[in-house]
Design a protein around this motif. Structure first.
Motif, PDB file in Angstrom:
ATOM      1  N   UNK A  65      11.607  -0.388   1.962  1.00 35.04           N
ATOM      2  CA  UNK A  65      10.911  -1.231   2.941  1.00 35.04           C
ATOM      3  C   UNK A  65       9.417  -0.926   3.005  1.00 35.04           C
ATOM      4  N   UNK A  66       8.635  -1.951   3.243  1.00 35.12           N
ATOM      5  CA  UNK A  66       7.188  -1.766   3.327  1.00 35.12           C
ATOM      6  C   UNK A  66       6.574  -2.704   4.332  1.00 35.12           C
ATOM      7  N   UNK A  67       5.251  -2.681   4.382  1.00 38.39           N
ATOM      8  CA  UNK A  67       4.537  -3.626   5.236  1.00 38.39           C
ATOM      9  C   UNK A  67       4.829  -5.059   4.797  1.00 38.39           C
ATOM     10  N   UNK A  68       4.903  -5.970   5.753  1.00 35.39           N
ATOM     11  CA  UNK A  68       5.084  -7.394   5.446  1.00 35.39           C
ATOM     12  C   UNK A  68       3.723  -7.977   5.069  1.00 35.39           C
ATOM     13  N   UNK A  69       3.295  -7.648   3.857  1.00 36.35           N
ATOM     14  CA  UNK A  69       1.938  -7.980   3.408  1.00 36.35           C
ATOM     15  C   UNK A  69       1.978  -8.273   1.911  1.00 36.35           C
ATOM     16  N   UNK A  70       2.552  -9.418   1.569  1.00 41.94           N
ATOM     17  CA  UNK A  70       2.694  -9.772   0.164  1.00 41.94           C
ATOM     18  C   UNK A  70       1.348  -9.948  -0.531  1.00 41.94           C
ATOM     19  N   UNK A  71       0.355 -10.371   0.197  1.00 45.31           N
ATOM     20  CA  UNK A  71      -0.958 -10.617  -0.411  1.00 45.31           C
ATOM     21  C   UNK A  71      -1.530  -9.350  -1.022  1.00 45.31           C
ATOM     22  N   UNK A  72      -1.215  -8.194  -0.434  1.00 41.68           N
ATOM     23  CA  UNK A  72      -1.720  -6.915  -0.933  1.00 41.68           C
ATOM     24  C   UNK A  72      -0.608  -6.021  -1.459  1.00 41.68           C
ATOM     25  N   UNK A  73       0.580  -6.607  -1.695  1.00 43.40           N
ATOM     26  CA  UNK A  73       1.728  -5.887  -2.240  1.00 43.40           C
ATOM     27  C   UNK A  73       2.079  -4.658  -1.399  1.00 43.40           C
ATOM     28  N   UNK A  74       1.832  -4.751  -0.101  1.00 41.80           N
ATOM     29  CA  UNK A  74       2.169  -3.643   0.793  1.00 41.80           C
ATOM     30  C   UNK A  74       1.321  -2.405   0.606  1.00 41.80           C
ATOM     31  N   UNK A  75       0.168  -2.557  -0.046  1.00 39.44           N
ATOM     32  CA  UNK A  75      -0.666  -1.390  -0.345  1.00 39.44           C
ATOM     33  C   UNK A  75      -1.928  -1.316   0.518  1.00 39.44           C
ATOM     34  N   UNK A  76      -1.914  -2.029   1.633  1.00 38.32           N
ATOM     35  CA  UNK A  76      -3.022  -1.952   2.590  1.00 38.32           C
ATOM     36  C   UNK A  76      -2.481  -1.399   3.896  1.00 38.32           C
ATOM     37  N   UNK A  77      -3.064  -0.306   4.384  1.00 38.55           N
ATOM     38  CA  UNK A  77      -2.584   0.317   5.611  1.00 38.55           C
ATOM     39  C   UNK A  77      -2.835  -0.595   6.809  1.00 38.55           C
ATOM     40  N   UNK A  78      -1.845  -0.660   7.698  1.00 36.48           N
ATOM     41  CA  UNK A  78      -1.920  -1.467   8.904  1.00 36.48           C
ATOM     42  C   UNK A  78      -1.450  -0.614  10.072  1.00 36.48           C
ATOM     43  N   UNK A  79      -2.226  -0.613  11.142  1.00 42.57           N
ATOM     44  CA  UNK A  79      -1.851   0.168  12.321  1.00 42.57           C
ATOM     45  C   UNK A  79      -0.741  -0.549  13.075  1.00 42.57           C
TER      46      UNK A  79
END
Length: 256
Positions: A65-79
């Motif tokens: 599981x990862x961040x719901x951030x397909x645009x950055x492939x889950x590789x951008x940290x989100x608080x």
């Protein structure tokens, strides 16, 4: 084999179901698959296909599981708050587990993806939120985390079995953290370098950091990233090199 000689073993895992690699060519050489759960990548069809590959090849299946951030492939940290992290993981684990039950494939582990994984390696509050979410969902699941990190510490504190993870083709800083992608040395591009690092980790629980210092790391599971264009060739060569060193490649918890 002489019973007095300890068996050297390591799990060999790969992140699959992300839609950017040849999963079918990789999976015969690994022992565990961490499957994208539809947030940073993947969908129901890819989860089902990857679980079927696991069943065919006798590979242990886990959630990635990862961040719901397909645009950055889950590789951008989100608080995110603790509750938000719990909801994020809970939704992804529930989605994959339902398909796994339908396919008759047990889930064995959970390994956070990308930026969420790296943040949890450093930040204990994020690590605690992840460990709590996994324990709440299924306390029998093994939590994979960067070796010696806040995530493995949080998992142990939550009563989970943890697997200390090391990386075949990622560079390390002297603090034991992975070098940030995009910085010099963050990715080991050549097969020879990756094999040398994997063998050092598996045989001596150590590696040479980017600055030349030696790190001591517990190595329960070795990761190869499945989104590399050459991941299948890497997987084949890494498995052959480890077996040449008389290292047994087995899923976490499997009998030797």
């Amino acid at each position: 084999m002489n019973a007095s000689v300890p068996i050297r073993r390591i799990d060999f895992n790969c992140d699959l179901g992300e839609g950017c690699g040849d999963d079918a060519a990789i999976i015969p050489f690994i022992s565990s698959a961490s499957i994208a759960c539809g947030a940073h990548a993947g969908d129901d069809a890819s989860m089902r296909a990857t679980l079927r590959l696991c069943r065919v090849h006798g590979v242990a299946a886990g959630a990635h599981p990862g961040y719901a951030d397909r645009a950055h492939f889950g590789r951008r940290e989100t608080a995110l708050s603790r509750d938000d992290i719990g909801a994020l993981l809970g939704a992804q684990l529930t989605r994959l587990a339902a398909i796994a039950r339908d396919e008759g494939v047990p889930l064995v582990h959970v390994k956070p993806h990308g930026a969420l994984y790296n943040l949890a390696a450093r930040e204990r509050d994020v690590a605690d939120a992840i460990a709590a979410a996994v324990a709440r969902f299924d306390p029998s699941l093994v939590l994979f985390g960067l070796s010696g990190s806040q995530l493995t510490a949080a998992g142990s504190a939550a009563g989970l079995q943890v697997a200390h993870e090391v990386f075949a083709e990622r560079g390390y800083g002297s603090d034991g953290q992975l070098l940030a992608r995009g910085t010099p040395g963050a990715v080991l591009e050549t097969l020879d370098d990756a094999i040398a690092q994997a063998r050092q980790l598996a045989t001596s629980n150590s590696l040479t950091a980017h600055d030349g210092s030696t790190l001591r790391l517990r190595a329960d599971t070795l990761c190869l990233h499945g989104d590399r264009a050459d991941a299948a060739a890497f997987a084949r060569a890494l498995r052959a090199a480890l077996q040449a060193d008389a290292i047994h490649i087995l899923p976490i918890g499997a009998p030797a």
